[in-house]
Design a protein around this motif. Structure first.
Motif, PDB file in Angstrom:
ATOM      1  N   THR A  34       0.475  -0.887  -0.024  1.00 30.68           N
ATOM      2  CA  THR A  34       0.009   0.150   0.430  1.00 30.68           C
ATOM      3  C   THR A  34       0.918   1.292   0.368  1.00 30.68           C
ATOM      4  OG1 THR A  34       0.264  -0.113   2.473  1.00 30.68           O
ATOM      5  CG2 THR A  34      -2.071  -1.386   1.239  1.00 30.68           C
ATOM      6  N   LEU A  35       1.271   1.490  -1.468  1.00 36.42           N
ATOM      7  CA  LEU A  35       2.192   2.567  -1.114  1.00 36.42           C
ATOM      8  C   LEU A  35       1.358   3.923  -0.746  1.00 36.42           C
ATOM      9  CD1 LEU A  35       3.843   1.999  -4.654  1.00 36.42           C
ATOM     10  CD2 LEU A  35       5.022   2.218  -3.181  1.00 36.42           C
ATOM     11  N   GLY A  36       0.331   3.761  -0.794  1.00 36.64           N
ATOM     12  CA  GLY A  36      -0.313   5.486  -0.653  1.00 36.64           C
ATOM     13  C   GLY A  36       1.002   6.951  -1.077  1.00 36.64           C
ATOM     14  N   LEU A  37       1.445   7.713   0.063  1.00 40.47           N
ATOM     15  CA  LEU A  37       1.794   8.843  -0.363  1.00 40.47           C
ATOM     16  C   LEU A  37       3.216   8.513  -0.365  1.00 40.47           C
ATOM     17  CD1 LEU A  37      -0.506  11.756   1.112  1.00 40.47           C
ATOM     18  CD2 LEU A  37      -0.494  10.365  -1.153  1.00 40.47           C
ATOM     19  N   GLY A  38       3.759   7.281   0.188  1.00 40.45           N
ATOM     20  CA  GLY A  38       4.591   7.080  -0.305  1.00 40.45           C
ATOM     21  C   GLY A  38       5.912   7.452   1.117  1.00 40.45           C
ATOM     22  N   GLY A  39       4.980   7.500   2.405  1.00 43.29           N
ATOM     23  CA  GLY A  39       6.257   8.032   3.396  1.00 43.29           C
ATOM     24  C   GLY A  39       6.568   6.215   3.941  1.00 43.29           C
ATOM     25  N   HIS A  40       6.119   5.675   4.475  1.00 44.63           N
ATOM     26  CA  HIS A  40       6.413   4.490   5.034  1.00 44.63           C
ATOM     27  C   HIS A  40       7.560   3.972   3.849  1.00 44.63           C
ATOM     28  CE1 HIS A  40       2.824   3.517   7.006  1.00 44.63           C
ATOM     29  NE2 HIS A  40       3.930   4.069   8.327  1.00 44.63           N
ATOM     30  N   ALA A  41       7.555   4.120   2.248  1.00 47.59           N
ATOM     31  CA  ALA A  41       8.457   3.232   1.422  1.00 47.59           C
ATOM     32  C   ALA A  41       9.997   4.087   1.526  1.00 47.59           C
ATOM     33  CB  ALA A  41       8.030   3.895  -0.328  1.00 47.59           C
ATOM     34  N   VAL A  42       9.288   5.192   2.019  1.00 49.89           N
ATOM     35  CA  VAL A  42      10.683   5.870   1.408  1.00 49.89           C
ATOM     36  C   VAL A  42      11.119   5.712   3.046  1.00 49.89           C
ATOM     37  CG1 VAL A  42      12.348   8.169   2.556  1.00 49.89           C
ATOM     38  CG2 VAL A  42      10.050   8.111   0.403  1.00 49.89           C
ATOM     39  N   GLY A  43      11.037   5.133   3.673  1.00 47.75           N
ATOM     40  CA  GLY A  43      11.148   4.926   5.537  1.00 47.75           C
ATOM     41  C   GLY A  43      12.753   3.461   5.251  1.00 47.75           C
ATOM     42  N   ILE A  44      11.340   2.654   4.226  1.00 51.60           N
ATOM     43  CA  ILE A  44      12.367   0.652   4.231  1.00 51.60           C
ATOM     44  C   ILE A  44      12.888   1.614   3.004  1.00 51.60           C
ATOM     45  CG2 ILE A  44      11.760  -0.840   2.865  1.00 51.60           C
ATOM     46  CD1 ILE A  44       8.524  -0.437   4.121  1.00 51.60           C
ATOM     47  N   ILE A  45      12.988   2.149   2.104  1.00 45.85           N
ATOM     48  CA  ILE A  45      14.367   1.737   1.311  1.00 45.85           C
ATOM     49  C   ILE A  45      15.260   3.096   1.746  1.00 45.85           C
ATOM     50  CG2 ILE A  45      14.994   3.484  -1.315  1.00 45.85           C
ATOM     51  CD1 ILE A  45      12.223   3.226  -2.353  1.00 45.85           C
ATOM     52  N   LYS A  46      15.243   3.602   2.521  1.00 43.22           N
ATOM     53  CA  LYS A  46      16.367   3.929   3.815  1.00 43.22           C
ATOM     54  C   LYS A  46      17.394   3.211   4.141  1.00 43.22           C
ATOM     55  CE  LYS A  46      15.958   9.036   4.356  1.00 43.22           C
ATOM     56  NZ  LYS A  46      15.148  10.222   5.330  1.00 43.22           N
ATOM     57  N   LYS A  47      16.410   1.554   4.589  1.00 46.39           N
ATOM     58  CA  LYS A  47      17.064   0.596   4.766  1.00 46.39           C
ATOM     59  C   LYS A  47      17.758  -0.186   4.505  1.00 46.39           C
ATOM     60  CE  LYS A  47      15.398   1.502   9.646  1.00 46.39           C
ATOM     61  NZ  LYS A  47      15.792   1.292  10.910  1.00 46.39           N
ATOM     62  N   LEU A  48      17.366   0.164   3.230  1.00 49.14           N
ATOM     63  CA  LEU A  48      18.186  -1.021   2.367  1.00 49.14           C
ATOM     64  C   LEU A  48      20.535  -0.821   1.655  1.00 49.14           C
ATOM     65  CD1 LEU A  48      14.856  -1.857   0.250  1.00 49.14           C
ATOM     66  CD2 LEU A  48      15.031  -2.463   2.325  1.00 49.14           C
ATOM     67  N   ASN A  63      -2.361   8.151  -6.175  1.00 51.50           N
ATOM     68  CA  ASN A  63      -1.136   7.973  -4.894  1.00 51.50           C
ATOM     69  C   ASN A  63      -0.229   6.957  -5.807  1.00 51.50           C
ATOM     70  OD1 ASN A  63      -3.297   8.957  -3.175  1.00 51.50           O
ATOM     71  ND2 ASN A  63      -3.389   7.394  -2.497  1.00 51.50           N
ATOM     72  N   LEU A  64      -0.074   6.264  -6.183  1.00 53.04           N
ATOM     73  CA  LEU A  64       0.780   5.432  -7.274  1.00 53.04           C
ATOM     74  C   LEU A  64       1.535   7.090  -7.396  1.00 53.04           C
ATOM     75  CD1 LEU A  64       2.859   2.816  -7.717  1.00 53.04           C
ATOM     76  CD2 LEU A  64       1.366   3.355 -10.292  1.00 53.04           C
ATOM     77  N   SER A  65       0.888   7.501  -8.492  1.00 57.60           N
ATOM     78  CA  SER A  65       2.274   8.984  -9.094  1.00 57.60           C
ATOM     79  C   SER A  65       3.013  10.043  -7.888  1.00 57.60           C
ATOM     80  CB  SER A  65       1.359  10.141  -9.700  1.00 57.60           C
ATOM     81  OG  SER A  65       0.702   9.235 -11.368  1.00 57.60           O
ATOM     82  N   SER A  66       1.167  10.173  -6.905  1.00 59.28           N
ATOM     83  CA  SER A  66       2.634  10.147  -6.174  1.00 59.28           C
ATOM     84  C   SER A  66       3.875  10.263  -5.261  1.00 59.28           C
ATOM     85  CB  SER A  66       1.564  11.328  -4.807  1.00 59.28           C
ATOM     86  OG  SER A  66       0.829  11.751  -4.949  1.00 59.28           O
ATOM     87  N   SER A  67       3.467   9.234  -4.696  1.00 55.88           N
ATOM     88  CA  SER A  67       4.201   7.933  -4.507  1.00 55.88           C
ATOM     89  C   SER A  67       5.500   7.783  -4.660  1.00 55.88           C
ATOM     90  CB  SER A  67       3.743   6.441  -4.043  1.00 55.88           C
ATOM     91  OG  SER A  67       3.702   6.134  -4.887  1.00 55.88           O
ATOM     92  N   LYS A  68       5.237   7.681  -6.543  1.00 55.82           N
ATOM     93  CA  LYS A  68       7.093   7.501  -7.247  1.00 55.82           C
ATOM     94  C   LYS A  68       7.425   9.327  -7.131  1.00 55.82           C
ATOM     95  CE  LYS A  68       5.888   4.775 -11.284  1.00 55.82           C
ATOM     96  NZ  LYS A  68       5.053   4.613 -12.307  1.00 55.82           N
ATOM     97  N   GLU A  69       6.655  10.124  -7.080  1.00 58.80           N
ATOM     98  CA  GLU A  69       6.825  11.267  -6.837  1.00 58.80           C
ATOM     99  C   GLU A  69       8.147  11.743  -5.826  1.00 58.80           C
ATOM    100  OE1 GLU A  69       5.634  15.087  -6.842  1.00 58.80           O
ATOM    101  OE2 GLU A  69       4.643  14.083  -9.188  1.00 58.80           O
ATOM    102  N   THR A  70       7.648  11.190  -4.457  1.00 58.67           N
ATOM    103  CA  THR A  70       8.541  11.070  -3.602  1.00 58.67           C
ATOM    104  C   THR A  70       9.785  10.045  -3.573  1.00 58.67           C
ATOM    105  OG1 THR A  70       6.247  11.503  -2.028  1.00 58.67           O
ATOM    106  CG2 THR A  70       7.631  10.655  -1.162  1.00 58.67           C
ATOM    107  N   ILE A  71       9.355   9.373  -3.381  1.00 56.76           N
ATOM    108  CA  ILE A  71      10.137   8.464  -3.515  1.00 56.76           C
ATOM    109  C   ILE A  71      11.786   8.702  -4.217  1.00 56.76           C
ATOM    110  CG2 ILE A  71      12.073   5.876  -4.434  1.00 56.76           C
ATOM    111  CD1 ILE A  71       8.752   4.922  -3.742  1.00 56.76           C
ATOM    112  N   GLU A  72      11.263   9.117  -5.619  1.00 54.04           N
ATOM    113  CA  GLU A  72      12.144   9.453  -6.683  1.00 54.04           C
ATOM    114  C   GLU A  72      13.010  10.951  -5.742  1.00 54.04           C
ATOM    115  OE1 GLU A  72      13.343   8.753  -8.911  1.00 54.04           O
ATOM    116  OE2 GLU A  72      15.039  10.817  -9.047  1.00 54.04           O
ATOM    117  N   LYS A  73      12.426  11.157  -5.600  1.00 48.92           N
ATOM    118  CA  LYS A  73      12.910  12.698  -5.002  1.00 48.92           C
ATOM    119  C   LYS A  73      13.643  12.835  -3.428  1.00 48.92           C
ATOM    120  CE  LYS A  73       8.956  16.564  -5.144  1.00 48.92           C
ATOM    121  NZ  LYS A  73       8.619  16.947  -4.465  1.00 48.92           N
TER     122      LYS A  73
END
Ligand code: SAM
Length: 316
Positions: A34-48, A63-73
């Motif tokens: 559930t990417l949503g706005l990507g908040g948790h995703a960014v936190g997860i990726i930082k730990k990889l 939401n997918l577009s927003s999360s992609k943008e947030t993750i990329e940024k």
């Protein structure tokens, strides 16, 4: 960047990410369902780290577009510099097995779900999720693949179906009266907006909570939320490698009960009724005895977190 830099505040941020027990030495293959706005995703990726794979799904294209943008940024450069692969996919998490298989993945080390609606859904009147704004009765997470809208259901389901939807998914005690009022009203004119439906429920029930409960019930039905959770969690249990974790955040008692019941099927060993000996060991074990809840501090800062519960299991 901390969790507050996203405009919306991901619930149980540290607890959710820590619960995935990401390895610093072994390869992580993590799925955020559930990417949503990507908040948790960014936190997860930082730990990889190098060689790790992150896969994210969302059923909602906005939401997918927003999360992609947030993750990329936030972590795009970090991921490229460190050889971390990221896939963000427009998909229903009930198709987790097929979607991962298309990427050549058949086992994963962690899967997480932050269920339900995002703040973006409630804030956009056009989506029809909120009774606070006037909008068309839509409520679909996925507007690209057709599917019935809330308006279709309200105006075409028969009375029995309406009662069941409001009673089972909304736990609405006045389901029968509200369904009757819907059927009577739509004979004169279709019910088209959130405002019309809200007024009808208020005038029938005189209990403001009926509106909240009814909207919840309709949303769950529109998106077949429980069907998707059940299919997906069962596939996740099979996809997890030994030691792999699954974390689920729920926001209401019905959702939590469903997740608890599904996990329970895998938490018990099969036992010989005569000898009392375990014949097939349990597939999962609980990581925490009870679900984790937000702290008082988090509840004060983020009202949405108040009803959140985090359940964590590990594959044996
Ligand atoms: C509570 S939000 C997730 C918030 C996210 N963890 C974050 O940090 O921004 C839930 C998201 O799950 C998505 N969703 C709901 N049901 C889904 C399903 N069956 N498959 C994929 N995504 C789904 C919704 O569209 C929404 O964006």
């Amino acid at each position: 960047m901390d969790e507050k830099s996203f405009g919306h505040i991901p619930v149980l941020f540290h607890e959710y990410i820590d619960s995935l027990n990401l390895s610093t030495t072994k390869r992580n293959i993590v799925v955020d369902c559930t990417l949503g706005l990507g908040g948790h995703a960014v936190g997860i990726i930082k730990k990889l780290h190098t060689g790790d794979i992150f896969v994210g799904f969302d059923l909602d294209n906005d939401n997918l577009s927003s999360s992609k943008e947030t993750i990329e940024k936030s972590v795009g450069c970090f991921a490229r510099d460190n050889g971390i692969t990221i896939h963000c996919i427009h998909a229903n998490f009930k198709d987790i097995k097929t979607k991962l298989s298309e990427l050549g993945i058949d086992t994963v080390t962690a899967v997480c779900y932050d269920l339900g609606v995002s703040s973006a859904h409630f804030d956009d009147a056009d989506r029809g999720f909120s009774f606070r704004f006037t909008g068309k009765l839509d409520m679909r997470f996925d507007r690209e693949h057709g599917g019935k809208t809330a308006g279709d259901i309200i105006n075409h389901a028969n009375e029995k179906e309406l009662i069941e939807m409001l009673r089972i998914y909304g736990e609405e005690p006045k389901a029968r009266f509200i369904a009757e009022a819907i059927v009577k009203t739509r004979k004169i004119k279709p019910i088209e907006t959130t405002e019309e439906l809200t007024r009808l429920i208020e005038e029938t029930s005189y209990d403001p909570k009926s509106v909240v409960r009814s909207f919840q019930g309709i949303r769950i039905a529109v998106n077949d939320e429980f069907g998707s959770i059940e299919t997906s969690l069962k596939d996740t249990v099979n996809l997890l490698s030994p030691g792999g974790r699954c974390a689920v955040i729920t926001f209401h008692s019905l959702e939590d009960r469903l997740v608890k019941q599904i996990f329970a099927e895998y938490l018990q060993a099969e036992r010989d009724e005569f000898t009392g000996q375990d014949t097939v060991p349990a597939i999962l074990k609980k990581v925490t005895k009870k679900p984790l809840l937000p702290t008082e501090e988090e509840m004060k800062q983020n009202k949405r977190s108040r009803s959140a519960k985090l359940r964590i299991v590990e594959k044996r």
